[in-house]
Enzyme design. Structure first.
Site, PDB file in Angstrom:
ATOM      1  N   ASP A 160      -7.752  26.282  12.997  1.00 27.33           N
ATOM      2  CA  ASP A 160      -8.622  25.227  12.403  1.00 27.33           C
ATOM      3  C   ASP A 160      -9.865  26.069  11.638  1.00 27.33           C
ATOM      4  O   ASP A 160     -10.249  25.724  10.581  1.00 27.33           O
ATOM      5  CB  ASP A 160      -9.354  24.345  13.493  1.00 27.33           C
ATOM      6  CG  ASP A 160      -9.569  24.989  14.842  1.00 27.33           C
ATOM      7  OD1 ASP A 160      -9.045  26.075  14.963  1.00 27.33           O
ATOM      8  OD2 ASP A 160      -9.978  24.468  15.860  1.00 27.33           O
ATOM      9  N   ASP A 162       3.240  26.026   6.984  1.00 30.93           N
ATOM     10  CA  ASP A 162       3.613  25.037   6.080  1.00 30.93           C
ATOM     11  C   ASP A 162       2.241  24.295   5.418  1.00 30.93           C
ATOM     12  O   ASP A 162       2.325  24.067   4.319  1.00 30.93           O
ATOM     13  CB  ASP A 162       4.546  23.850   6.670  1.00 30.93           C
ATOM     14  CG  ASP A 162       5.195  22.982   6.062  1.00 30.93           C
ATOM     15  OD1 ASP A 162       5.363  23.209   4.731  1.00 30.93           O
ATOM     16  OD2 ASP A 162       5.266  21.868   6.540  1.00 30.93           O
ATOM     17  N   TYR A 201       9.726  23.553  14.022  1.00 33.62           N
ATOM     18  CA  TYR A 201      10.745  23.267  13.164  1.00 33.62           C
ATOM     19  C   TYR A 201      12.250  23.808  13.965  1.00 33.62           C
ATOM     20  O   TYR A 201      13.282  23.688  13.107  1.00 33.62           O
ATOM     21  CB  TYR A 201      10.654  24.157  11.953  1.00 33.62           C
ATOM     22  CG  TYR A 201       9.643  23.333  10.897  1.00 33.62           C
ATOM     23  CD1 TYR A 201       8.148  23.378  11.257  1.00 33.62           C
ATOM     24  CD2 TYR A 201      10.036  23.079   9.621  1.00 33.62           C
ATOM     25  CE1 TYR A 201       7.237  22.733  10.366  1.00 33.62           C
ATOM     26  CE2 TYR A 201       9.287  22.501   8.786  1.00 33.62           C
ATOM     27  CZ  TYR A 201       7.863  22.420   9.049  1.00 33.62           C
ATOM     28  OH  TYR A 201       6.858  21.792   8.135  1.00 33.62           O
ATOM     29  N   LYS A 238      -3.397  29.267  17.206  1.00 32.86           N
ATOM     30  CA  LYS A 238      -4.001  28.306  18.492  1.00 32.86           C
ATOM     31  C   LYS A 238      -4.040  29.051  19.545  1.00 32.86           C
ATOM     32  O   LYS A 238      -3.818  28.087  20.627  1.00 32.86           O
ATOM     33  CB  LYS A 238      -3.828  27.115  18.265  1.00 32.86           C
ATOM     34  CG  LYS A 238      -4.832  25.823  18.859  1.00 32.86           C
ATOM     35  CD  LYS A 238      -5.845  25.585  17.695  1.00 32.86           C
ATOM     36  CE  LYS A 238      -6.890  24.652  18.519  1.00 32.86           C
ATOM     37  NZ  LYS A 238      -8.131  24.526  17.725  1.00 32.86           N
TER      38      LYS A 238
END
Ligand code: NAD
Length: 361
Positions: free
Chosen positions: A226, A250, A126, A193
């Protein structure tokens, strides 16, 4: 004598103004004294003033320190920079705080959810560092990256950059732990991640671990994004406070909103060291504009967070109880909280406010 609070009020666009009107009415019904400084922003302001977020809006928040905001539309594929992203960056509102708590009576498969999402608000994908496909800058960046990394990027690529810094990670993880401590929470989970993005998400994890050592009273763990999504769907009751980089934050905020009965019930706040802007997680739902249809509760719950922030705790608790009561009863609620969206007993945005005001007496 009761204090009068000066608060900037941004009604937003789409369904924002009708929701905001309902919120102002219930907040005033608690008896708290607020001098609202109304500042318009968004698509209509873009048309009339050439800028969706004129400097007067930011000046007003700088002056008042606290704002509450309706949603604002970000048109896709235009030069229009997101009002929300700009506000967060200009005022350095680095923490996005989104509690997701189940209220009895809400349409949800998960009656035990009580999560708090802490999303980093200023960097990651972002940051707005992007290079458009085919431009000289994009081609230069592609050449530079190939030279430095030995990896080829196709020439017809657009490129977005994902910066994650020690400074911003440290302050957001500290914010999550401080929030946990101040609110009797037991555990913070850092989400990443890091197995794939070793130098951005890997840094986020490493800094999270380091900050956690300063909070021995709060449990710490980490999850890969995930796996986190799957776990939230299967056993959300195992989680408490989650801290995440911007993009995962988000997405997981919307997932968590879904767990507790939808966007109509998910509040939020953007908080920095000096300023705070309270707003629901949902957007401007433009297709329902002017129909007196959408749920004002998410923004009302954001107003409760604001009342707590300005230390009007009694008013916050009374408003929360009135809202909890109407959700439990299930009568004076909007279409999204009924068994089917076409339920003829659904009431409108302003009727939800009327019923809450009646209960606040
Ligand atoms: P949205 O949240 O506006 O709406 C998606 C759907 O969710 C709606 O069609 C509606 O079915 C439901 N919904 C949303 N809010 C609801 C409410 N209060 N009550 C009942 N149902 C509700 O998401 P979108 O359609 O992806 O975005 C619309 C616009 O809002 C976009 O321009 C987007 O950029 C903007 N947006 C703004 C903010 C913000 O101002 N903070 C946040 C998210 C999206």
């Amino acid at each position: 004598m009761a204090v009068t609070h000066n608060i900037t009020l941004i009604p937003g666009d789409g369904t924002g103004p009708e929701i905001t009107e309902a919120v102002v009415r219930v907040v005033e019904a608690t008896g708290v004294k607020i001098d609202w400084e109304v500042q318009n922003a968004g698509t209509d302001v873009y048309e009339s003033e050439g800028n969706p977020l004129p400097p007067r809006v930011i000046d007003s928040i700088r002056n008042n320190k606290v704002a509450i905001k309706g949603p604002v539309t970000t048109p896709v594929g235009t030069g229009f920079r997101s009002v929300n992203v700009t506000l967060r960056q200009e005022l350095d509102l680095y923490s996005c705080l989104r509690p997701c708590k189940y209220y009895t009576g809400a349409r949800s498969l998960y009656p035990k959810v009580d999560l708090v999402i802490v999303r980093e608000n200023t960097e990651d994908l972002y940051a707005g560092i992007e290079f458009e496909k085919g431009t000289q800058n994009a081609l230069d960046v592609i050449d530079f990256i190939s030279a430095k990394s030995g990896k080829n990027i196709r020439k017809d690529s657009g490129v977005s950059i994902k910066p994650i810094s020690v400074f911003c990670t440290e302050r957001i993880v500290r914010f999550a732990f401080d929030y946990a401590r101040a609110n009797g929470r037991k555990k913070v989970t850092s989400v990443h991640k890091a197995n794939i993005m070793k130098f951005s998400d890997g840094l986020f994890l490493e800094v999270s671990r380091e900050v956690a050592t300063h909070y021995p009273d709060i449990e710490f763990e980490d999850r890969i994004i995930d796996n986190m999504c799957m776990q939230l769907v299967q056993k959300p009751e195992l989680y408490d406070v989650l801290v995440l980089p911007n993009l995962y934050g988000d997405i997981v905020s919307d997932l968590a909103a879904g767990l507790i009965g939808g966007l109509g019930l998910a509040p939020g706040a953007n908080i920095g060291d000096n300023y705070a802007v309270f707003e629901a997680t949902h957007g401007s739902a433009p297709k329902y504009k002017g129909l007196n249809k959408v749920n004002p509760i998410a923004m009302m719950l954001s107003a409760i967070m604001m009342l707590n922030y300005i230390n009007e705790r009694d008013a916050a608790a009374r408003l929360d109880k009135a809202i909890a009561d109407i959700i439990k009863e299930g009568r004076s609620v909007t279409y999204d909280m009924k068994p089917t969206p076409s339920d003829p007993t659904a009431v409108g945005t302003s009727q939800v406010a009327d019923e809450i005001i009646r209960r606040l007496g």
